[in-house]
Scaffold this active site. Structure first.
Site, short mmCIF file in Angstrom:
data_model
loop_
_atom_site.label_atom_id
_atom_site.label_comp_id
_atom_site.label_asym_id
_atom_site.label_seq_id
_atom_site.Cartn_x
_atom_site.Cartn_y
_atom_site.Cartn_z
N ARG A 242 24.98 57.25 3.67
CA ARG A 242 23.69 57.31 4.37
C ARG A 242 23.21 55.88 4.54
O ARG A 242 23.32 55.06 3.61
CB ARG A 242 22.66 58.09 3.56
CG ARG A 242 22.81 59.60 3.61
CD ARG A 242 22.48 60.17 5.00
NE ARG A 242 22.55 61.62 5.04
CZ ARG A 242 23.64 62.32 5.38
NH1 ARG A 242 24.76 61.69 5.72
NH2 ARG A 242 23.59 63.64 5.41
N GLU A 271 18.44 56.63 12.10
CA GLU A 271 19.25 57.23 13.17
C GLU A 271 18.35 58.08 14.06
O GLU A 271 17.43 58.72 13.55
CB GLU A 271 20.35 58.10 12.55
CG GLU A 271 21.34 57.28 11.77
CD GLU A 271 22.41 58.11 11.07
OE1 GLU A 271 22.53 59.30 11.37
OE2 GLU A 271 23.13 57.55 10.23
N HIS A 289 27.44 57.94 13.54
CA HIS A 289 27.48 59.01 12.54
C HIS A 289 28.45 60.13 12.95
O HIS A 289 28.05 61.28 13.15
CB HIS A 289 26.08 59.58 12.27
CG HIS A 289 25.97 60.28 10.95
ND1 HIS A 289 24.82 60.33 10.22
CD2 HIS A 289 26.89 60.97 10.21
CE1 HIS A 289 25.01 61.02 9.10
NE2 HIS A 289 26.28 61.42 9.08
O1 GLV Z 1 26.68 63.43 7.16
C1 GLV Z 1 27.15 64.52 7.06
C2 GLV Z 1 26.77 65.50 6.08
O2 GLV Z 1 25.83 65.20 5.31
O3 GLV Z 1 27.35 66.58 6.03
#
Ligand code: GLV
Length: 329
Positions: A242, A271, A289
């Site tokens: 993250r 994001e 992402h």
């Molecule tokens: O980023 C992707 C998730 O948290 O599954």
């Protein structure tokens, strides 16, 4: 007896058949709403008997913070999150309300680890910059020699499912693997990996650091200037976890000063925004992402959510309850 009511908040796109099959044991409803207020109004008017929610990040209901959780029906027992990361759900507030929360570890391992491997290769070999040159008709013009990842030491911060999947992927490159967790992995990994009880020790030894920890109140901005200072000169940072776990200003400074040779980033603090200084930096690789953006990952994640709902209904417990809640009374 009427079947327990399960609300689908967000969309199940790939495991549609399996969601339909849930209706043999549950009344499955997909509420139609266009805002957080709309969601809460619909629930309080029409679904006060809801037993479980199947929720996906990015739905119009927004984050499940303390205030949203406080407005949910008293009898709601489970929230099954379609995602490995659940930083948008206040799992402590949920626990206080008697709501158990699950997530989807495992299903995200391949997709995220492959993304981290790609970022690692791209960062060392400067493939993004090279591709930009090729696409813009400059071929090798102004393109300095890059570096080989072979033989380098990778420091994996967070040796969970994704960390292990990445470790297995870098072994054929002859990379030495060191890792940091609160405790050594048990049972021991089935590949050579040296445990570092101190993160500082890992940072001082690794040529490339790859981050695989969740975002929470303890990890937010936990990778900052103190951590960059401890890293080797000219090292590489990979983040597929993250964006919020890294102090972005410190990262940009480390890139500008040359402390970091390069970086590979799939995640960002705000994001879908990406800071212009990162977007304009040719030496790093950035992705929007895409860690779990594969059909296989998404189908697998949806199956994990549905299986958690099944287990909640049939056995009164979740298969993948979040660690913050597990074992808590
Ligand atoms: O980023 C992707 C998730 O948290 O599954």
């Amino acid at each position: 007896m009427s079947k327990p009511k399960v609300l689908v908040v967000g969309t199940i796109l790939w495991a549609k058949k399996e969601l339909q099959q849930l209706s043999s044991i549950a009344t499955v409803i997909s509420p139609d709403f266009s805002s957080r207020e709309g969601f809460l109004k619909d629930v309080s008017q029409n679904h006060t008997d809801a037993f479980a929610l199947l929720v996906t990040n990015g739905s119009k209901a927004g984050a499940f913070d303390r205030s949203v959780l406080g407005s949910l029906p008293k009898g709601l027992k489970y929230i099954c999150c379609n995602g490995a990361g659940y930083d948008w759900i206040d799992v402590n507030a949920a626990f206080e309300r008697g709501i158990s929360v699950s997530h989807t570890p495992g299903a995200v391992d391949h997709g995220t680890a492959t993304t981290a491997l790609y970022l690692l290769l791209a960062a060392y070999r400067q493939f993004s910059y090279a591709e930009k040159n090729a696409r813009e008709g400059r071929f090798l013009q102004d393109f300095p020699l890059a570096h080989d990842p072979e033989g380098k030491t990778i420091g994996i911060v967070g040796m969970g499912g994704i960390g292990k999947a990445l470790a297995r992927r870098v072994l054929p490159l002859g990379m030495k693997i060191i890792y940091h967790n609160r405790k050594p992995v048990s049972p021991e990994p089935d590949f050579p990996a040296e445990y570092k009880s101190s993160l500082d020790e890992l940072l001082a030894e690794a040529d490339v650091v790859s981050i695989h920890i969740p975002l929470n109140e303890y990890t937010k901005n936990s990778f900052g200037s103190a951590q960059f200072d401890k890293m080797k000169q000219g090292s590489v940072l990979i983040n597929t976890a993250r964006g919020g776990v890294i102090d972005q200003e410190a990262l940009i400074k480390a890139l500008e000063s040359g402390k970091l040779y390069s970086a590979g980033l799939d995640v960002f603090p705000n994001e879908p925004e990406i800071d212009e200084r990162l977007r304009k930096n040719d030496k790093i690789t950035i992705l929007p992402h895409v860690g779990t953006h594969t059909l296989e990952s998404r189908y697998g994640m949806e199956m994990v959510v549905i299986n958690n709902i099944r287990s909640a209904i049939n056995d009164g417990q979740l298969l993948n309850q979040v660690p913050e809640q597990k074992g808590r009374k």
